[in-house]
Design a protein around this motif. Structure first.
Motif, PDB file in Angstrom:
ATOM      1  N   TYR A 187      -1.772  11.291  -4.541  1.00  0.00           N
ATOM      2  CA  TYR A 187      -2.757  10.245  -4.875  1.00  0.00           C
ATOM      3  C   TYR A 187      -4.173  10.776  -4.678  1.00  0.00           C
ATOM      4  O   TYR A 187      -5.029  10.652  -5.563  1.00  0.00           O
ATOM      5  CB  TYR A 187      -2.529   9.013  -3.997  1.00  0.00           C
ATOM      6  N   PHE A 208       0.548  -8.372  -8.919  1.00  0.00           N
ATOM      7  CA  PHE A 208      -0.042  -9.116  -7.800  1.00  0.00           C
ATOM      8  C   PHE A 208      -1.436  -9.614  -8.131  1.00  0.00           C
ATOM      9  O   PHE A 208      -2.057  -9.203  -9.107  1.00  0.00           O
ATOM     10  CB  PHE A 208      -0.078  -8.264  -6.518  1.00  0.00           C
ATOM     11  N   TRP A 251      -6.345 -12.924   4.354  1.00  0.00           N
ATOM     12  CA  TRP A 251      -7.168 -13.363   5.507  1.00  0.00           C
ATOM     13  C   TRP A 251      -7.017 -14.843   5.849  1.00  0.00           C
ATOM     14  O   TRP A 251      -7.729 -15.372   6.695  1.00  0.00           O
ATOM     15  CB  TRP A 251      -8.641 -13.002   5.266  1.00  0.00           C
ATOM     16  N   TYR A 254     -14.312 -12.802   0.131  1.00  0.00           N
ATOM     17  CA  TYR A 254     -15.093 -11.623  -0.289  1.00  0.00           C
ATOM     18  C   TYR A 254     -16.350 -12.039  -1.054  1.00  0.00           C
ATOM     19  O   TYR A 254     -17.430 -11.458  -0.867  1.00  0.00           O
ATOM     20  CB  TYR A 254     -14.246 -10.670  -1.137  1.00  0.00           C
ATOM     21  N   GLY A 307      -1.480   5.200  -2.618  1.00  0.00           N
ATOM     22  CA  GLY A 307      -2.767   5.289  -1.954  1.00  0.00           C
ATOM     23  C   GLY A 307      -2.887   6.485  -1.040  1.00  0.00           C
ATOM     24  O   GLY A 307      -2.141   7.457  -1.150  1.00  0.00           O
ATOM     25  N   ARG A 308      -3.835   6.350  -0.125  1.00  0.00           N
ATOM     26  CA  ARG A 308      -4.313   7.537   0.586  1.00  0.00           C
ATOM     27  C   ARG A 308      -3.297   8.257   1.464  1.00  0.00           C
ATOM     28  O   ARG A 308      -3.530   9.394   1.857  1.00  0.00           O
ATOM     29  CB  ARG A 308      -5.549   7.174   1.414  1.00  0.00           C
ATOM     30  N   GLY A 323     -13.516   3.331   2.514  1.00  0.00           N
ATOM     31  CA  GLY A 323     -13.587   3.105   3.958  1.00  0.00           C
ATOM     32  C   GLY A 323     -14.146   1.744   4.340  1.00  0.00           C
ATOM     33  O   GLY A 323     -14.181   1.394   5.515  1.00  0.00           O
ATOM     34  N   VAL A 324     -14.608   0.972   3.365  1.00  0.00           N
ATOM     35  CA  VAL A 324     -15.177  -0.356   3.639  1.00  0.00           C
ATOM     36  C   VAL A 324     -14.331  -1.437   2.973  1.00  0.00           C
ATOM     37  O   VAL A 324     -13.768  -2.313   3.627  1.00  0.00           O
ATOM     38  CB  VAL A 324     -16.639  -0.461   3.145  1.00  0.00           C
ATOM     39  N   GLY A 325     -14.196  -1.352   1.648  1.00  0.00           N
ATOM     40  CA  GLY A 325     -13.486  -2.372   0.882  1.00  0.00           C
ATOM     41  C   GLY A 325     -14.400  -2.948  -0.170  1.00  0.00           C
ATOM     42  O   GLY A 325     -15.440  -2.360  -0.494  1.00  0.00           O
ATOM     43  N   ARG A 361       0.813  -1.224   0.000  1.00  0.00           N
ATOM     44  CA  ARG A 361       0.000   0.000   0.000  1.00  0.00           C
ATOM     45  C   ARG A 361       0.847   1.275   0.000  1.00  0.00           C
ATOM     46  O   ARG A 361       0.456   2.272   0.590  1.00  0.00           O
ATOM     47  CB  ARG A 361      -0.956   0.037   1.201  1.00  0.00           C
ATOM     48  N   ILE A 403       4.701  -1.296  -6.913  1.00  0.00           N
ATOM     49  CA  ILE A 403       3.673  -2.339  -6.906  1.00  0.00           C
ATOM     50  C   ILE A 403       2.557  -1.844  -7.808  1.00  0.00           C
ATOM     51  O   ILE A 403       2.137  -0.685  -7.709  1.00  0.00           O
ATOM     52  CB  ILE A 403       3.153  -2.663  -5.482  1.00  0.00           C
ATOM     53  N   PHE A 404       2.106  -2.720  -8.680  1.00  0.00           N
ATOM     54  CA  PHE A 404       1.068  -2.365  -9.653  1.00  0.00           C
ATOM     55  C   PHE A 404      -0.154  -1.824  -8.930  1.00  0.00           C
ATOM     56  O   PHE A 404      -0.654  -2.445  -7.989  1.00  0.00           O
ATOM     57  CB  PHE A 404       0.715  -3.615 -10.459  1.00  0.00           C
ATOM     58  N   PHE A 405      -0.656  -0.667  -9.349  1.00  0.00           N
ATOM     59  CA  PHE A 405      -1.847  -0.123  -8.717  1.00  0.00           C
ATOM     60  C   PHE A 405      -3.083  -0.813  -9.281  1.00  0.00           C
ATOM     61  O   PHE A 405      -3.414  -0.674 -10.460  1.00  0.00           O
ATOM     62  CB  PHE A 405      -1.961   1.392  -8.906  1.00  0.00           C
ATOM     63  N   SER A 406      -3.734  -1.576  -8.417  1.00  0.00           N
ATOM     64  CA  SER A 406      -4.938  -2.306  -8.804  1.00  0.00           C
ATOM     65  C   SER A 406      -5.624  -2.737  -7.523  1.00  0.00           C
ATOM     66  O   SER A 406      -5.395  -2.136  -6.472  1.00  0.00           O
ATOM     67  CB  SER A 406      -4.568  -3.514  -9.674  1.00  0.00           C
ATOM     68  N   ASP A 407      -6.425  -3.770  -7.586  1.00  0.00           N
ATOM     69  CA  ASP A 407      -7.000  -4.327  -6.364  1.00  0.00           C
ATOM     70  C   ASP A 407      -7.242  -5.815  -6.596  1.00  0.00           C
ATOM     71  O   ASP A 407      -7.403  -6.247  -7.742  1.00  0.00           O
ATOM     72  CB  ASP A 407      -8.313  -3.633  -5.994  1.00  0.00           C
TER      73      ASP A 407
HETATM   74  C1  LIG Z   1      -7.438  -7.498   1.148  1.00  0.00           C
HETATM   75  C2  LIG Z   1      -7.006  -6.658  -0.024  1.00  0.00           C
HETATM   76  C3  LIG Z   1      -7.823  -5.776  -0.778  1.00  0.00           C
HETATM   77  N1  LIG Z   1      -7.027  -5.207  -1.755  1.00  0.00           N
HETATM   78  C4  LIG Z   1      -5.753  -5.673  -1.646  1.00  0.00           C
HETATM   79  C5  LIG Z   1      -5.723  -6.611  -0.599  1.00  0.00           C
HETATM   80  C6  LIG Z   1      -4.520  -7.414  -0.193  1.00  0.00           C
HETATM   81  C7  LIG Z   1      -3.581  -6.572   0.598  1.00  0.00           C
HETATM   82  C8  LIG Z   1      -3.997  -6.362   2.018  1.00  0.00           C
HETATM   83  O1  LIG Z   1      -4.082  -7.343   2.754  1.00  0.00           O
HETATM   84  O2  LIG Z   1      -4.208  -5.201   2.372  1.00  0.00           O
HETATM   85  C9  LIG Z   1      -4.597  -5.399  -2.491  1.00  0.00           C
HETATM   86  C10 LIG Z   1      -4.354  -4.024  -2.938  1.00  0.00           C
HETATM   87  N2  LIG Z   1      -5.242  -2.982  -3.023  1.00  0.00           N
HETATM   88  C11 LIG Z   1      -4.617  -1.888  -3.519  1.00  0.00           C
HETATM   89  C12 LIG Z   1      -3.283  -2.245  -3.832  1.00  0.00           C
HETATM   90  C13 LIG Z   1      -2.394  -1.276  -4.596  1.00  0.00           C
HETATM   91  C14 LIG Z   1      -1.008  -1.232  -4.566  1.00  0.00           C
HETATM   92  C15 LIG Z   1      -0.334  -0.821  -3.273  1.00  0.00           C
HETATM   93  O3  LIG Z   1      -0.180  -1.661  -2.377  1.00  0.00           O
HETATM   94  O4  LIG Z   1       0.181   0.330  -3.209  1.00  0.00           O
HETATM   95  C16 LIG Z   1      -3.093  -3.568  -3.455  1.00  0.00           C
HETATM   96  C17 LIG Z   1      -1.849  -4.418  -3.526  1.00  0.00           C
HETATM   97  C18 LIG Z   1      -5.187  -0.561  -3.758  1.00  0.00           C
HETATM   98  C19 LIG Z   1      -6.328  -0.143  -2.928  1.00  0.00           C
HETATM   99  N3  LIG Z   1      -7.443  -0.875  -2.607  1.00  0.00           N
HETATM  100  C20 LIG Z   1      -8.299  -0.106  -1.882  1.00  0.00           C
HETATM  101  C21 LIG Z   1      -7.742   1.182  -1.725  1.00  0.00           C
HETATM  102  C22 LIG Z   1      -8.388   2.353  -1.000  1.00  0.00           C
HETATM  103  C23 LIG Z   1      -9.423   2.943  -1.908  1.00  0.00           C
HETATM  104  C24 LIG Z   1      -9.302   4.426  -2.053  1.00  0.00           C
HETATM  105  O5  LIG Z   1      -8.200   4.971  -2.151  1.00  0.00           O
HETATM  106  O6  LIG Z   1     -10.383   5.034  -2.122  1.00  0.00           O
HETATM  107  C25 LIG Z   1      -6.509   1.173  -2.390  1.00  0.00           C
HETATM  108  C26 LIG Z   1      -5.540   2.305  -2.571  1.00  0.00           C
HETATM  109  C27 LIG Z   1      -9.621  -0.555  -1.396  1.00  0.00           C
HETATM  110  C28 LIG Z   1      -9.587  -1.840  -0.680  1.00  0.00           C
HETATM  111  N4  LIG Z   1      -9.505  -3.068  -1.276  1.00  0.00           N
HETATM  112  C29 LIG Z   1      -9.430  -4.044  -0.297  1.00  0.00           C
HETATM  113  C30 LIG Z   1      -9.467  -3.399   0.961  1.00  0.00           C
HETATM  114  C31 LIG Z   1      -9.408  -4.103   2.293  1.00  0.00           C
HETATM  115  C32 LIG Z   1      -9.555  -2.008   0.721  1.00  0.00           C
HETATM  116  C33 LIG Z   1      -9.523  -0.885   1.722  1.00  0.00           C
HETATM  117  C34 LIG Z   1     -10.851  -0.309   2.026  1.00  0.00           C
HETATM  118  C35 LIG Z   1     -10.691   1.077   2.618  1.00  0.00           C
HETATM  119  O7  LIG Z   1     -10.136   1.185   3.721  1.00  0.00           O
HETATM  120  O8  LIG Z   1     -11.116   2.038   1.952  1.00  0.00           O
HETATM  121  C36 LIG Z   1      -9.269  -5.489  -0.585  1.00  0.00           C
END
Ligand SMILES: Cc1c2[nH]c(c1CCC(=O)O)Cc1[nH]c(c(CCC(=O)O)c1C)Cc1[nH]c(c(CCC(=O)O)c1C)Cc1[nH]c(c(C)c1CCC(=O)O)C2
Length: 354
Positions: free
Chosen positions: A43, A148, A214, A158, A37-38, A100-102, A34, A79-83
Motif C-alpha cells: 500500500y 461503506f 464517534w 468533522y 492501508g499503512r 497523520g491527522v485525518g 482498515r 472493504i472498498f478503499f475510500s474514506d
Molecule cells: C473516522 C473515519 C475516517 N475514515 C473512516 C472512518 C471510519 C472508520 C474508523 O472509525 O476508523 C473510514 C475509512 N477510511 C479508510 C477506509 C478504507 C478501507 C479499510 O478499512 O481498509 C475506511 C473504511 C481509508 C483511510 N483513511 C485514512 C487513511 C490513512 C491515510 C493514508 O494512508 O495516508 C486511510 C488508509 C485517513 C483518515 N480518515 C479518517 C481518519 C480518522 C483517518 C486517519 C488519519 C491518519 O491517521 O492519517 C476519517
C-alpha cells in the motif's frame, strides 16, 4: 479453507454474507477494519506521491488497494478503499485528508447559511465510485465487497469541528443549541451517506457498513433523539434497489450503551468494539442481530500465546450469537505487523463456527 479464486462463485452465498444473515456457516468469516492501508508495504508503495483523496478517486488505485489485503491475508471480504469524507468532497465541500491527522474541513459548518455549501449527492457526482466497484467485484469473484459510508453524526462532527475532535464540543453545542439546524444538517448528511451506500450496492457491493465512529460520545437518550432517525434514513437508502438485498452492518467506537439502539436503526449486524464482550453485546441486543468484532487492535502487538487465546475466546463467544463476523474492535493500527494479521485469519479459519 476457502477459495478466493473461484470465478463462478456468487458472493451472495459466501460465508460472510451467510453469517451476516444469521445462517449456518462452516467457519467464522473474518475481515478487518482498515485492512487496506499503512500496515501494508504494498500500500505504501502504490500511494507514494499520491494524495489520499486523489487515490480514492482513481479506479485503478482503488481497485489495487482494495484487493491487496484479500490477496495477502485471505480474508473473507474486501472493504472498498475510500474514506467517509469522499462523498462530502464529491458534493463540493472543500476539505482534505491530512496524513497523520485525518479529514480537515477548510471552513467549518456552524450556521444555517452553511447548509447551502452542502448539496445533495447524486450518482453522476461519483461515477468513478461506480467504476471502481465494478472493477473490484469483477476481480473478486465469489469474495464479497463491503461498501461503506460515514453516518450522519460522525460526518457532522468533522464538518462542525473542522477536523478530528476529542470532545466534540462544537458539535454538541450546535446539536443542543439549535436542534432545528442540527436536524436539517443531519437530514442532508443522511441523504449523502445513503446515496453513497446506494451507489456502491447498485454497482455490486454485497454488504454495506455504516461507520458512526464517534457517536459513542453521546448518551442513549440523546442518541435516540438526535442521531438514530438520520442513521436509519442512511441505512434505508439501500432497501429499495430492485433485485438487490445487501446485509447492513452498523459500527461505532465506545458504543456499549448504544448497541441496541444502533441495531434498531436498521442493521442486520451490529459492530462491537473491544470494550464490551460479545456475550454482553448479545445480551444487550436481545440476540436479534449478528455481531461483528471485537479483537482489540493493540492485541496484535502482544505475543502469540495470549493473542491466540483471545482469538479463540472471541470465536467461541461468536458461536453463541445469532451470527458472527470476526473483526477487530476498531481499525488495524498503521504499525501492525501484517504477518500477525495473516496468522489471525488462519487461526479463525481453523476453528469451526458451531
Ligand atoms: C473516522 C473515519 C475516517 N475514515 C473512516 C472512518 C471510519 C472508520 C474508523 O472509525 O476508523 C473510514 C475509512 N477510511 C479508510 C477506509 C478504507 C478501507 C479499510 O478499512 O481498509 C475506511 C473504511 C481509508 C483511510 N483513511 C485514512 C487513511 C490513512 C491515510 C493514508 O494512508 O495516508 C486511510 C488508509 C485517513 C483518515 N480518515 C479518517 C481518519 C480518522 C483517518 C486517519 C488519519 C491518519 O491517521 O492519517 C476519517
Amino acid at each position: 479453507m476457502h477459495d478466493v479464486t473461484e470465478v463462478n462463485a456468487d458472493p451472495r452465498n459466501s460465508v460472510l454474507i451467510k453469517a451476516a444473515r444469521g445462517e449456518e456457516v462452516p467457519y467464522t468469516p473474518v475481515w478487518f477494519m482498515r485492512q487496506a492501508g499503512r500496515s501494508l508495504p504494498e500500500y505504501r508503495k502504490v500511494r507514494e506521491g499520491v494524495g489520499m483523496l486523489e487515490s480514492c478517486r482513481r479506479p485503478d488505485l482503488v481497485t489495487e488497494i482494495t484487493l491487496q489485503p484479500v490477496r495477502r491475508h485471505d480474508v473473507d471480504a474486501a472493504i472498498f478503499f475510500s474514506d467517509i469524507v469522499v462523498p462530502l468532497a464529491a458534493a463540493g465541500v472543500d476539505l482534505d485528508i491530512v496524513a497523520g491527522v485525518g479529514p480537515v474541513v477548510a471552513q467549518p459548518f456552524r450556521t444555517r447559511a452553511d447548509l447551502a455549501r452542502l448539496p445533495e449527492l447524486t450518482p453522476d457526482m461519483v461515477t468513478d465510485i461506480t467504476e471502481s466497484v465494478q472493477l473490484i467485484t469483477a476481480e473478486l469473484g465469489g469474495t464479497p465487497l463491503i461498501g461503506f459510508a460515514g453516518a450522519p453524526f460522525t460526518l457532522a462532527s468533522y464538518l462542525i469541528e473542522g477536523g478530528p475532535s476529542k470532545n466534540h464540543e462544537n458539535t454538541k453545542a450546535l446539536m443542543y443549541g439549535d436542534p432545528q439546524l442540527w436536524k436539517d444538517l443531519c437530514a442532508r448528511l443522511a441523504q449523502i451517506s445513503g446515496a453513497f451506500l446506494r451507489v456502491q450496492a447498485a454497482a455490486g457491493a454485497s454488504a454495506i457498513q455504516l461507520f458512526d465512529s464517534w457517536v459513542g460520545n453521546l448518551p442513549l437518550d440523546d442518541y435516540r433523539r438526535f442521531v438514530q432517525p438520520h442513521s436509519r434514513t442512511a441505512l434505508a437508502a439501500v432497501d429499495d434497489l430492485p433485485g438487490i438485498d445487501v446485509p447492513k452492518i452498523h459500527f461505532g467506537v465506545g458504543t456499549g450503551e448504544l448497541l441496541g439502539a444502533m441495531g434498531e436503526a436498521g442493521a442486520d449486524v451490529v459492530g462491537v468494539d473491544f470494550r464490551v464482550s460479545l456475550d454482553a453485546a448479545r445480551e444487550r441486543t436481545g440476540n436479534q442481530y449478528a455481531l461483528q468484532g471485537n479483537l482489540d487492535p493493540a492485541l496484535l502487538f502482544a505475543p502469540w500465546e495470549p493473542l491466540a487465546a483471545r482469538v479463540d475466546e472471541i470465536v467461541a463467544a461468536g458461536r453463541r450469537a445469532k451470527g458472527h463476523i470476526f473483526n477487530l474492535g476498531h481499525g488495524v493500527l498503521p504499525s501492525t505487523d501484517p504477518d500477525v494479521v495473516t496468522r489471525v485469519v488462519e487461526r479463525v479459519h481453523s476453528l469451526s463456527a458451531r
